[in-house]
Scaffold this motif. Structure first.
Motif, PDB file in Angstrom:
ATOM      1  N   GLY A  27       0.824  -1.209   0.000  1.00  0.00           N
ATOM      2  CA  GLY A  27       0.000   0.000   0.000  1.00  0.00           C
ATOM      3  C   GLY A  27       0.856   1.256   0.000  1.00  0.00           C
ATOM      4  N   GLU A  28       1.910   1.241   0.790  1.00  0.00           N
ATOM      5  CA  GLU A  28       2.807   2.405   0.836  1.00  0.00           C
ATOM      6  C   GLU A  28       3.471   2.635  -0.513  1.00  0.00           C
ATOM      7  OE1 GLU A  28       3.447   4.718   3.134  1.00  0.00           O
ATOM      8  OE2 GLU A  28       1.940   3.870   4.458  1.00  0.00           O
ATOM      9  N   LEU A  29       3.884   1.532  -1.169  1.00  0.00           N
ATOM     10  CA  LEU A  29       4.521   1.667  -2.481  1.00  0.00           C
ATOM     11  C   LEU A  29       3.543   2.202  -3.523  1.00  0.00           C
ATOM     12  CD1 LEU A  29       6.710  -1.555  -2.634  1.00  0.00           C
ATOM     13  CD2 LEU A  29       7.491   0.799  -2.435  1.00  0.00           C
ATOM     14  N   LEU A  30       2.315   1.729  -3.477  1.00  0.00           N
ATOM     15  CA  LEU A  30       1.306   2.213  -4.426  1.00  0.00           C
ATOM     16  C   LEU A  30       0.954   3.676  -4.179  1.00  0.00           C
ATOM     17  CD1 LEU A  30      -1.033  -0.905  -4.613  1.00  0.00           C
ATOM     18  CD2 LEU A  30       0.573  -0.089  -6.346  1.00  0.00           C
ATOM     19  N   MET A  31       1.009   4.098  -2.930  1.00  0.00           N
ATOM     20  CA  MET A  31       0.647   5.487  -2.584  1.00  0.00           C
ATOM     21  C   MET A  31       1.836   6.440  -2.671  1.00  0.00           C
ATOM     22  SD  MET A  31      -2.577   5.491  -2.018  1.00  0.00           S
ATOM     23  CE  MET A  31      -2.818   7.034  -1.219  1.00  0.00           C
ATOM     24  N   LEU A  32       3.013   5.924  -3.002  1.00  0.00           N
ATOM     25  CA  LEU A  32       4.208   6.770  -3.044  1.00  0.00           C
ATOM     26  C   LEU A  32       4.085   7.962  -3.990  1.00  0.00           C
ATOM     27  CD1 LEU A  32       6.907   7.016  -1.714  1.00  0.00           C
ATOM     28  CD2 LEU A  32       7.907   5.622  -3.534  1.00  0.00           C
ATOM     29  N   LEU A  38       1.152  15.091  -2.194  1.00  0.00           N
ATOM     30  CA  LEU A  38      -0.212  15.555  -1.894  1.00  0.00           C
ATOM     31  C   LEU A  38      -0.586  15.226  -0.450  1.00  0.00           C
ATOM     32  CD1 LEU A  38      -2.066  14.539  -5.174  1.00  0.00           C
ATOM     33  CD2 LEU A  38      -1.381  16.821  -4.448  1.00  0.00           C
ATOM     34  N   ARG A  39      -0.215  14.024   0.003  1.00  0.00           N
ATOM     35  CA  ARG A  39      -0.527  13.656   1.386  1.00  0.00           C
ATOM     36  C   ARG A  39       0.222  14.561   2.351  1.00  0.00           C
ATOM     37  NH1 ARG A  39       0.831   7.559   1.113  1.00  0.00           N
ATOM     38  NH2 ARG A  39       1.248   7.941   3.304  1.00  0.00           N
ATOM     39  N   GLY A  40       1.463  14.896   2.009  1.00  0.00           N
ATOM     40  CA  GLY A  40       2.231  15.797   2.863  1.00  0.00           C
ATOM     41  C   GLY A  40       1.626  17.187   2.914  1.00  0.00           C
ATOM     42  N   THR A  41       1.189  17.675   1.777  1.00  0.00           N
ATOM     43  CA  THR A  41       0.546  18.993   1.719  1.00  0.00           C
ATOM     44  C   THR A  41      -0.755  18.987   2.517  1.00  0.00           C
ATOM     45  OG1 THR A  41       1.518  19.410  -0.449  1.00  0.00           O
ATOM     46  CG2 THR A  41      -0.377  20.750   0.169  1.00  0.00           C
ATOM     47  N   ALA A  42      -1.522  17.918   2.382  1.00  0.00           N
ATOM     48  CA  ALA A  42      -2.772  17.814   3.142  1.00  0.00           C
ATOM     49  C   ALA A  42      -2.491  17.791   4.640  1.00  0.00           C
ATOM     50  CB  ALA A  42      -3.545  16.571   2.710  1.00  0.00           C
TER      51      ALA A  42
END
Length: 78
Positions: A5-10, A15-19
């Motif tokens: 999951g982490e690799l797919l969301m890399l 965007l996750r960091g900005t959020a």
């Protein structure tokens, strides 16, 4: 979330960091906005403005109600 999951969301990491940063900014802004000490200071300043004749009774009452609502919400959140 597992390794796959982490690799797919890399690719979405920026965007996750900005959020995450935006959530932190909003939480801090709300904490400062609803801080009871800040609301009490604004109430005191509002009373001073009324006594100095800078605002009329209607304006004072309206702004006082807004500040008291903020104070109530702030005390409910803590």
């Amino acid at each position: 979330m597992g390794l796959l999951g982490e690799l797919l969301m890399l690719p979405a990491a920026p965007l996750r960091g900005t959020a995450w940063v935006l959530r932190q900014v909003v939480e801090e802004a709300e904490r400062q906005y609803y801080d009871p000490a800040a609301v009490h200071r604004e109430l005191a300043r509002l009373a001073e403005r009324l006594e100095a004749g800078e605002i009329d009774e209607a304006t004072f009452d309206r702004q006082e109600d807004e500040l008291l609502d903020r104070l109530e919400k702030g005390t409910r959140q803590t």
